[in-house]
Design a protein around this motif. Structure first.
Motif: not given
Length: 142
Positions: A19-22, A84-92, A30-39, A12-15
Protein backbone atom coordinates in the motif's frame (compact mmCIF):
# COMPACT_ATOMS: atom_id res chain seq x y z
CA UNK A 1 12.23 -8.01 -3.40
CA UNK A 2 15.58 -7.09 -1.96
CA UNK A 3 16.67 -3.48 -2.55
CA UNK A 4 19.96 -3.49 -0.64
CA UNK A 5 21.65 -4.67 2.55
CA UNK A 6 23.09 -2.81 5.51
CA UNK A 7 25.07 -4.54 8.27
CA UNK A 8 23.47 -7.88 7.44
CA UNK A 9 19.90 -6.54 7.25
CA UNK A 10 17.88 -6.51 4.03
CA UNK A 11 15.80 -3.55 2.95
CA UNK A 12 12.95 -5.01 0.90
CA UNK A 13 9.87 -3.97 -1.03
CA UNK A 14 7.08 -6.41 -0.23
CA UNK A 15 5.15 -7.50 -3.27
CA UNK A 16 1.95 -8.75 -1.68
CA UNK A 17 -0.78 -6.62 -0.13
CA UNK A 18 1.41 -3.52 -0.36
CA UNK A 19 0.00 0.00 0.00
CA UNK A 20 0.95 3.66 -0.31
CA UNK A 21 3.08 5.53 0.55
CA UNK A 22 6.10 3.90 -1.15
CA UNK A 23 8.27 2.22 1.49
CA UNK A 24 10.70 -0.57 2.27
CA UNK A 25 10.64 -3.00 5.17
CA UNK A 26 13.51 -4.13 7.40
CA UNK A 27 13.17 -7.21 9.62
CA UNK A 28 15.57 -6.90 12.55
CA UNK A 29 14.44 -10.08 14.32
CA UNK A 30 13.03 -8.55 17.51
CA UNK A 31 11.93 -5.41 15.66
CA UNK A 32 10.85 -4.31 12.20
CA UNK A 33 11.05 -0.90 10.59
CA UNK A 34 9.66 0.85 7.54
CA UNK A 35 11.29 3.67 5.60
CA UNK A 36 9.32 5.89 3.22
CA UNK A 37 10.65 7.08 -0.10
CA UNK A 38 9.12 9.20 -2.82
CA UNK A 39 8.74 9.50 -6.55
CA UNK A 40 9.02 13.31 -6.49
CA UNK A 41 12.08 13.91 -4.30
CA UNK A 42 15.14 11.97 -3.12
CA UNK A 43 14.50 12.13 0.60
CA UNK A 44 14.03 9.01 2.75
CA UNK A 45 12.50 9.00 6.20
CA UNK A 46 11.93 6.51 8.98
CA UNK A 47 8.22 5.74 9.03
CA UNK A 48 7.93 3.48 12.05
CA UNK A 49 9.54 0.79 14.20
CA UNK A 50 7.60 -1.96 15.96
CA UNK A 51 7.52 -2.89 18.69
CA UNK A 52 8.77 0.38 20.11
CA UNK A 53 10.17 -1.43 23.16
CA UNK A 54 12.74 -3.30 21.00
CA UNK A 55 13.78 -0.32 18.92
CA UNK A 56 17.38 -0.63 17.66
CA UNK A 57 19.95 2.13 18.30
CA UNK A 58 19.37 5.37 16.39
CA UNK A 59 22.72 4.87 14.63
CA UNK A 60 21.41 1.62 13.11
CA UNK A 61 18.18 3.27 11.92
CA UNK A 62 20.11 6.19 10.46
CA UNK A 63 22.52 3.80 8.73
CA UNK A 64 19.57 1.98 7.15
CA UNK A 65 18.05 5.29 6.05
CA UNK A 66 21.33 6.44 4.51
CA UNK A 67 21.76 3.10 2.74
CA UNK A 68 18.38 3.49 1.06
CA UNK A 69 19.19 7.14 0.18
CA UNK A 70 22.10 6.06 -2.01
CA UNK A 71 21.04 6.89 -5.59
CA UNK A 72 21.39 3.34 -6.92
CA UNK A 73 19.41 1.85 -4.02
CA UNK A 74 16.67 4.47 -4.19
CA UNK A 75 16.40 3.96 -7.93
CA UNK A 76 16.12 0.20 -7.41
CA UNK A 77 13.40 0.65 -4.76
CA UNK A 78 11.42 2.90 -7.08
CA UNK A 79 11.84 0.50 -9.98
CA UNK A 80 10.62 -2.48 -7.96
CA UNK A 81 7.69 -0.53 -6.51
CA UNK A 82 6.64 0.79 -9.93
CA UNK A 83 7.04 -2.49 -11.81
CA UNK A 84 4.99 -4.47 -9.31
CA UNK A 85 2.44 -1.90 -8.06
CA UNK A 86 2.19 0.52 -11.02
CA UNK A 87 1.66 3.55 -8.78
CA UNK A 88 3.81 6.43 -7.62
CA UNK A 89 1.21 7.14 -4.90
CA UNK A 90 0.78 10.72 -6.11
CA UNK A 91 -2.62 10.62 -7.83
CA UNK A 92 -5.15 13.13 -6.47
CA UNK A 93 -2.58 14.99 -4.40
CA UNK A 94 -1.87 18.70 -4.87
CA UNK A 95 1.18 19.91 -6.79
CA UNK A 96 2.44 23.45 -6.30
CA UNK A 97 3.80 24.48 -9.69
CA UNK A 98 5.72 27.44 -8.28
CA UNK A 99 7.22 25.59 -5.30
CA UNK A 100 7.84 22.37 -7.29
CA UNK A 101 6.40 20.23 -4.50
CA UNK A 102 3.51 18.09 -3.38
CA UNK A 103 1.57 20.00 -0.76
CA UNK A 104 -0.61 18.49 1.93
CA UNK A 105 -2.55 21.48 3.23
CA UNK A 106 -2.34 24.72 1.37
CA UNK A 107 -4.57 27.46 0.22
CA UNK A 108 -5.47 26.66 -3.36
CA UNK A 109 -3.74 29.23 -5.55
CA UNK A 110 -3.24 29.75 -9.25
CA UNK A 111 -0.04 27.67 -9.02
CA UNK A 112 -1.69 24.66 -7.30
CA UNK A 113 -3.01 21.78 -9.41
CA UNK A 114 -4.46 18.37 -8.64
CA UNK A 115 -2.25 15.53 -9.84
CA UNK A 116 -4.41 13.51 -12.22
CA UNK A 117 -1.84 10.79 -12.71
CA UNK A 118 1.82 10.07 -12.10
CA UNK A 119 4.07 7.70 -14.04
CA UNK A 120 7.59 6.63 -13.15
CA UNK A 121 10.10 5.92 -15.93
CA UNK A 122 12.81 3.66 -14.47
CA UNK A 123 15.12 3.98 -17.51
CA UNK A 124 15.44 7.73 -17.05
CA UNK A 125 14.79 7.74 -13.29
CA UNK A 126 12.10 10.37 -13.64
CA UNK A 127 8.47 10.88 -12.71
CA UNK A 128 5.93 12.40 -15.09
CA UNK A 129 2.91 14.18 -13.62
CA UNK A 130 -0.31 14.97 -15.44
CA UNK A 131 -1.92 17.95 -13.72
CA UNK A 132 -5.64 18.57 -13.97
CA UNK A 133 -6.34 21.94 -15.59
CA UNK A 134 -2.67 22.79 -16.10
CA UNK A 135 -1.37 23.82 -19.52
CA UNK A 136 1.32 21.13 -19.37
CA UNK A 137 2.61 18.29 -17.21
CA UNK A 138 5.65 18.14 -14.96
CA UNK A 139 8.78 16.08 -15.48
CA UNK A 140 10.78 15.41 -12.31
CA UNK A 141 14.34 14.17 -12.76
CA UNK A 142 15.33 12.19 -9.68
Amino acid sequence: MNVCRYKGLSLVVMLRDEHCPPHVHVDGGTWSARFRFSFWHNGVELWDVIPHSHRPPLAMLEGLRQALRQPAHLRRARGIWWSKLQTACLDNQLWDWQGNEVVVMKRVASTTYMIGSARYEPEGNKTLLTLMGAPEGVEIEL
